[in-house]
Design an enzyme around this catalytic site. Structure first.
Site, PDB file in Angstrom:
ATOM      1  N   GLY A 150     -29.743-137.335   2.012  1.00 20.66           N
ATOM      2  CA  GLY A 150     -29.735-138.259   3.125  1.00 20.66           C
ATOM      3  C   GLY A 150     -28.370-138.416   3.763  1.00 20.66           C
ATOM      4  CB  SER A 151     -25.138-139.157   2.561  1.00 22.68           C
ATOM      5  OG  SER A 151     -25.054-138.482   1.323  1.00 22.68           O
ATOM      6  N   GLY A 152     -25.723-135.887   3.473  1.00 20.99           N
ATOM      7  CA  GLY A 152     -24.991-134.664   3.753  1.00 20.99           C
ATOM      8  C   GLY A 152     -25.621-133.449   3.122  1.00 20.99           C
ATOM      9  CG  ASP A 211     -27.344-142.937  -9.340  1.00 20.84           C
ATOM     10  OD1 ASP A 211     -28.444-143.237  -9.855  1.00 20.84           O
ATOM     11  OD2 ASP A 211     -27.246-142.261  -8.305  1.00 20.84           O
ATOM     12  CE  LYS A 269     -21.056-135.683  -2.920  1.00 17.44           C
ATOM     13  NZ  LYS A 269     -21.580-136.608  -3.927  1.00 17.44           N
ATOM     14  N   GLY A 278     -28.362-127.301  -0.917  1.00 19.53           N
ATOM     15  CA  GLY A 278     -29.028-128.581  -1.101  1.00 19.53           C
ATOM     16  C   GLY A 278     -28.742-129.513   0.054  1.00 19.53           C
TER      17      GLY A 278
END
Length: 973
Positions: A689-691, A807, A707, A686
C-alpha cells in the site's frame, strides 16, 4: 693512498645521500598520489600531507629514526577516511606496517593489489566496509606477523595460501561472512599464537591436525555453524591459554586429550551438541579458571578432578548430568560462579560450600538435591544470586543468610523448606526478587520489610505464613508483582497498597483477610491482574476498579462483599471475572448481562437481571437514550475536527524542495547511486500500500533489496514509518536482524536498501510457495524459530533503550539462501521508555497485524515487549501447523491460538506440562517430521502457549523464550 680512500668514501657517501633523497622523494610522491586519487578525507585529517615537506612529519606516517625511510602508515580510528583498498602504499618498499582500522574503506580487494603488500609485517584492515573474497596470499607473505580483517563483509572461503605465511603470529577473521572449512594449511603456521574467527559462517569440522600449533595461545571460533567432532589432537596445544568453541554445532565427546592442556585457563564449549561423559582428566589443569560446557547433552557424573580445581566459574547447566557433587568443591577458594541447573544431580549439597570462596552466583535449580542448604553459602558476604528452585531441599533456611546484604535475587520455590524465613532477608535494601513459593515456611512478615525498597517481585504463595500484612510493605514502590496467596494471612488490607503505582499483578487469594477493599485505586494504572478471592472481605466493591485501564483479570469470589455491582466494571475488557459467592445485590449492570458471566455471578441471591437466567427478573425502569446520543455527538465532533486537521496538515506540508541525501549504515562495496538508477519496473518483486520492493543486482555481483515509497508527504504515517525504520535499523547490528545498508531521501522520494534475502519471507514460504512447506523440514523450522527469537531478545534486552518491534509476524521474518532468519520491517518499532505513556497521536494507528495482536491491545492501546512475545508465539504455532493466523478452516470467531489451544488436550492442573492429543492433527502435513522430532515439536508448542497467554505478566521474556527453545532442542542423531 689515504687521499684515494677518502675520495672513495666521499663518493660513496654522496651516492647514498643522493639515493636516499631520491627514494624519499619517490615515496612522498606515492603518498601524495594515493591521497589525491584514492582517499576521501572529509575531516581533512591529512591536511599536512603537502609537497616539499618531509613525510616523516606527516600525520599517520612513521619513519626509521636513522634511515628516515617510511616504515608505517597508520590510519587507525580516523573514523571517516574512505576509498578503495590503498594498495599503492605498498609500493613503498620500506613499508612494514599498514593499518586502516575503524574507517570507511570499501569495495573488493583485487589479487593484484593485494600482492603488492606481500612484504608487510603488519596488516590491519578491520572495521571497514570491504566485501567480496579475501585474496590469496600470493606471492607468500613471508614477513607477515599480524593479520586483522575482522568486522568487514568478506565472503567465500578462507584462502588456503594463508598457510604459507609462515611468520604469522596473529589472525583475526571475526564478524565476517566467511564460509566453508578452516583450511588445513592453517596448521602449518608454527609461530601462530592467536587465531579467532567468531561470528562467521564457517562450517565443517575443525582441522584434524590443529595440535601442530604448538605456540597457539588463544583459539576462538564461536557462534558459527561449525560441526563435527573436536579433534583429539587439540590436546597437543601445549601453549594454549583460551579455547572458545561455544555456540556451534559440534558433536561427539569432549576429547580425553584435554587433560594435557596444562597452560589452559579458559575452556568454553557451551551451546553445542556434545554427548557422552565429561572425562575425568582435569587433575593437571591447575591453571584452569573457567569451565563452561553448559547447554549440551552431556551425561554421567561431574568429575572429581574438575570439581577439585580452583575454578572461578563452573558452568555445566542444561545437560543430563547426574549423581552427587563431591565435597571437594567446598575447598575451592576461587569459586565465584556455580551453575548446575537443569540436570539430574542428587544427594546433599557440600556442607561447607561458600566458606572458602567469594561466591557470587549459586544456581542449582531443576535438580533432585535434598537435605539442607549449606550454612555458610554467603560467608564472604559476596553472594548475589541464590537460586535453588525445583529441588527436594528441606529444613530451615540458615539464619546466617539474614546477614547476606549482598544478595539481590532469591528463588527457592518448590522445595520442602520450613520454619521462619530469615528476618534479615525481609529487610535487605539490595533485594529485587524473592520467590519462595510452594514450601512450608511459617511465621509472619516483619515490619522491617519497609527496608525492602528495591523489591520488584515478591512471591511467597503456597506456604503457612500468618498474621497481619504490615504497612511497611507499601515502601516497596518498585513492586511489579506481589503474590501472597494460599497462606493464612489475616487482618485488614493496608490502604497504602494503592500507592504501589508499578504493580501489575496482586494475588492475595486463599487467606483470611477481613475488612474492606481499599477504595482509592486510581494509582493502579499498571495493574492487569487482581485476585482477592477466598478471604473474608466485606463492604462494597470500589467503583474505581472499573477505571483501571489495563485490568483484565478480576477475581473477588468467595468473600462477604455487599452492595451493588459497580456499573463501571462493564468498561473493563476482562478475560476473567469472578464475583461469585458474595452478598451482592441489585441489578446486574448491562455490560455483564451475558451468559458468559453467569458462573461469575452465581451465589449472590439478591442479584437480579432483565433477561439473564437463573437470576430473578428486575423491575423494568424507563430508559433514556440521551446518554448514547451525547456520546455519538461528541464522537462526530471529534471526527470532523480530525478530518479538518488532516486537510490543514496536508496543505501545510505541500512539496518543498529538499536536498537529495544518502545515509549509509552498513559496509557496502558499491556506489549508492548505482542502486537508485536500477529501480526499474522489471526489477519489482513486491508491491504494498505504501510502495514497491525491488530486487537489484549490481555490477559487483551483489544483490540488494530496495523498498521505495510512493510520493511521500511529510507528517503522514508512511513518512513516520520510514524514519522509524531508519532510526531503528540504523543503530543495531545482529545476525538475526536484517541489515539496512543505507537510506535515501529526496523530494517526494524515500528508499531503504537492505541485504537481499534469497528465500523471501517465512510467511510466503509457509503459505504461498507451493513447495515452501516441503522445503522447510522441522530442523529448518526450529532453527528459524530460535534465530528469530534471538533477534527479538536482542531488541528487547540488549539495545539501549530496548526496542519493541510491534509487528512481529511470519511475513516480517526473512530467510536467506540457507533459510537463516532475519527479523525485518521496523516501521512500527518504538523504543521502550520507562514510565512514559505513548501519546494518542503515536498510537493512532493499530500497531501490529490481524491475528498476531495481543488481546490486551484492544483495550489498553498500549504495546510492550510482551506484545511482541505474544506475536512470536503465534509465529511458533504457524511453524508447527503451517496454517495462517486466521485460517478459514477455523470457522467464525476463532484464530490460530484458539484452535491450537482447543485442539490440545491439556491437564487442567498444569496446562503447560500436560499431554497433547493426537499431535498429527496440529502438525503441518507438508513437513513430514521424523519420529525423533515429535517430542521437540510438542515442547515448542508448549513454549508457544506460554507466549500467547492472555495475561502479559504470565508470558516469558524473549530472553527466556530463547532459553526455553534451546533447552527443548534435540540434538541431531
Amino acid at each position: 693512498m689515504a687521499n684515494n680512500c677518502f675520495t672513495l668514501y666521499l663518493i660513496t657517501l654522496l651516492l647514498s645521500i643522493a639515493t636516499a633523497t631520491t627514494t624519499a622523494a619517490r615515496d612522498a610522491a606515492v603518498l601524495l598520489r594515493v591521497k589525491t586519487t584514492q582517499l576521501d578525507d572529509p575531516e581533512l585529517r591529512l591536511s599536512n600531507w603537502v609537497d616539499h615537506t618531509s613525510p616523516c612529519n606527516w600525520t599517520a606516517i612513521t619513519c626509521n629514526n636513522i634511515t628516515k625511510q617510511i616504515i608505517s602508515v597508520d590510519f587507525t580510528d580516523f573514523a571517516n577516511l574512505a576509498g578503495p583498498f590503498p594498495a599503492d602504499f605498498c609500493r613503498i618498499s620500506s613499508l612494514q606496517r599498514l593499518s586502516l582500522a575503524n574507517n570507511l574503506f570499501n569495495g573488493t580487494i583485487s589479487p593484484a593489489s593485494f600482492s603488492l603488500c606481500s612484504h608487510l609485517t603488519f596488516l590491519n584492515i578491520s572495521s571497514n566496509l570491504f566485501v567480496g573474497k579475501l585474496p590469496e596470499f600470493q606471492p607468500p607473505f613471508l614477513n607477515l606477523t599480524v593479520l586483522d580483517v575482522s568486522y568487514n563483509n568478506f565472503t567465500g572461503d578462507i584462502p588456503t595460501t594463508i598457510g604459507e605465511s609462515l611468520s604469522l603470529q596473529m589472525i583475526d577473521l571475526s564478524s565476517n561472512f566467511f564460509s566453508g572449512k578452516i583450511p588445513e594449511s592453517i596448521t602449518n603456521l608454527s609461530e601462530l599464537t592467536k587465531f579467532v574467527a567468531p561470528d562467521t559462517r564457517l562450517t565443517g569440522p575443525l582441522p584434524e591436525a590443529i595440535g601442530r600449533l604448538k605456540k597457539l595461545q588463544i583459539f576462538r571460533i564461536s557462534y558459527t555453524p561449525m560441526s563435527g567432532k573436536i579433534p583429539e589432537s587439540i590436546g597437543d596445544l601445549e601453549s594454549i591459554i583460551s579455547i572458545d568453541l561455544s555456540a556451534n554445532k559440534l558433536t561427539g565427546n569432549i576429547p580425553v586429550s584435554i587433560g594435557k592442556l596444562k597452560s589452559i585457563q579458559y575452556l568454553w564449549l557451551y551451546d553445542n551438541q556434545l554427548t557422552g561423559e565429561i572425562p575425568d582428566v582435569f587433575g593437571n589443569l591447575s591453571n584452569l579458571v573457567q569451565f563452561d560446557a553448559s547447554q549440551n547433552s552431556l551425561t554421567g557424573k561431574l568429575p572429581v578432578s574438575l570439581v577439585g580445581l580452583h575454578l572461578k566459574s563452573l558452568n555445566v547447566n542444561d545437560n543430563k548430568l547426574e549423581g552427587e557433587i563431591s565435597n571437594v568443591l567446598a575447598s575451592n577458594p576461587s569459586l565465584v560462579q556455580l551453575k548446575l541447573f537443569n540436570n539430574s544431580f542428587s544427594g546433599v549439597l557440600p556442607e561447607r560450600l561458600g566458606e572458602m570462596s567469594d561466591l557470587e552466583e549459586f544456581d542449582v535449580s531443576g535438580n533432585m538435591f535434598e537435605g539442607l542448604l549449606p550454612v555458610n553459602l554467603c560467608f564472604k558476604k559476596k553472594l548475589r544470586k541464590l537460586v535453588c528452585f525445583n529441588n527436594r531441599l528441606s529444613g530451615g533456611v540458615p539464619v546466617a543468610y539474614g546477614d547476606c546484604k549482598s544478595v539481590y535475587y532469591i528463588w527457592m520455590s518448590n522445595n520442602k523448606f520450613s520454619g521462619d524465613f530469615p528476618v534479615g532477608l525481609w529487610s535487605s535494601p539490595e533485594v529485587e526478587f524473592i520467590d519462595i513459593s510452594r514450601n512450608r515456611f511459617n511465621g509472619s512478615i516483619p515490619g522491617s520489610i519497609s527496608k525492602l525498597k528495591g523489591i520488584q517481585k515478591l512471591v511467597i504463595s503456597g506456604n503457612e505464613f500468618s498474621g497481619d500484612l504490615p504497612t511497611g510493605i507499601c515502601n516497596a514502590k518498585g513492586l511489579v508483582e506481589m503474590d501472597l496467596s494460599n497462606n493464612q494471612f489475616s487482618g485488614e488490607l493496608p490502604t497504602c497498597l494503592t500507592g504501589l503505582k508499578k504493580l501489575e499483578k496482586l494475588s492475595l487469594e486463599l487467606n483470611k483477610f477481613t475488612g474492606e477493599i481499599p477504595k482509592f485505586l486510581s494509582s493502579w494504572s499498571q495493574l492487569s491482574s487482581l485476585n482477592l478471592s477466598h478471604n473474608n472481605l466485606n463492604g462494597e466493591i470500589p467503583d474505581q476498579i472499573g477505571n483501571l485501564p489495563v485490568l483484565n483479570y478480576l477475581d473477588l469470589a468467595e468473600n462477604s462483599l455487599s452492595g451493588k455491582i459497580p456499573s463501571s466494571l462493564s468498561k473493563l475488557k476482562l478475560n476473567v471475572l469472578d464475583l461469585s459467592n458474595n452478598n451482592l445485590e441489585g441489578k446486574i449492570p448491562m455490560g455483564l448481562e451475558r451468559e458468559v458471566f453467569v458462573s461469575s455471578l452465581v451465589g449472590n441471591p439478591k442479584l437480579c437481571s432483565q433477561d439473564l437466567k437463573p437470576f430473578p427478573r428486575c423491575h423494568k425502569a424507563k430508559s433514556v437514550s440521551y446518554y448514547l446520543v451525547g456520546i455519538l455527538s461528541v464522537l462526530a465532533f471529534f471526527l470532523i475536527v480530525s478530518l479538518l486537521w488532516v486537510l490543514v496538515k496536508t496543505r501545510l506540508f505541500r512539496k518543498n524542495k529538499s536536498l537529495y541525501k544518502i545515509t549509509s549504515f552498513q559496509r557496502v562495496g558499491f556506489k549508492e547511486q548505482d542502486v537508485l538508477v536500477s529501480l526499474l519496473e522489471s526489477n519489482v518483486i513486491g508491491m504494498g500500500g505504501s510502495g514497491k520492493v525491488y530486487r537489484v543486482t549490481l555490477k559487483t555481483g551483489q544483490t540488494v533489496a530496495v523498498k521505495k515509497l510512493y510520493g511521500v508527504q511529510r507528517g503522514t504515517e508512511t513518512e513516520a514509518e520510514f524514519w522509524a525504520e531508519m532510526e531503528t535499523l540504523g543503530r543495531i547490528r545482529h545476525k538475526n536482524i536484517v541489515k539496512l545498508l543505507f537510506g535515501s531521501v529526496g523530494e517526494d522520494f524515500r528508499a531503504l536498501v537492505y541485504e537481499y534475502m534469497e528465500n523471501g519471507s517465512l510467511g510466503d514460504m509457509l503459505h504461498k510457495d507451493p513447495k515452501g512447506g516441503f522445503l522447510l523440514d522441522w530442523s529448518k523450522r526450529f532453527e528459524i524459530a530460535l534465530g528469530a527469537a534471538q533477534g527479538l531478545a536482542y531488541l528487547h534486552c540488549d539495545c539501549v533503550p530496548g526496542i519493541v518491534h510491534r509487528d512481529v509476524k511470519s511475513n516480517n521474518i526473512l530467510l536467506d539462501e540457507e533459510f537463516r532468519p532475519r527479523v525485518a520491517d521496523f516501521g512500527l518499532a518504538k523504543a521502550l521508555q520507562l514510565e512514559v505513556v505513548e501519546s494518542d497521536e503515536a498510537m493512532s494507528r493499530v500497531a501490529g497485524s490481524h491475528g498476531y495482536i495481543a488481546p490486551e491491545y484492544a483495550y489498553t492501546m498500549k504495546v510492550t515487549e510482551k506484545s511482541d512475545v505474544y506475536s512470536f508465539g503465534v509465529v511458533l504455532m504457524e511453524l508447527v501447523t503451517g496454517k495462517r493466523p486466521n485460517d478459514s478452516s477455523f470457522g467464525e470467531n476463532k484464530d490460530l491460538v484458539k484452535w491450537v489451544t482447543e485442539t490440545a488436550l491439556l491437564s487442567p492442573e498444569n496446562p503447560i506440562d500436560g499431554g497433547w492429543t493426537d499431535l498429527d492433527q496440529l502438525i503441518d502435513p507438508k513437513m513430514n517430521p521424523l519420529g525423533s522430532d515429535y517430542d521437540e515439536i510438542e515442547k515448542v508448542l508448549n513454549v508457544a502457549l506460554q507466549c500467547t497467554s492472555a495475561f502479559p505478566i504470565n508470558r516469558p521474556s524473549m530472553r527466556r523464550v530463547v532459553e526455553l527453545l534451546k533447552d527443548h532442542s534435540v540434538p541431531s542423531k
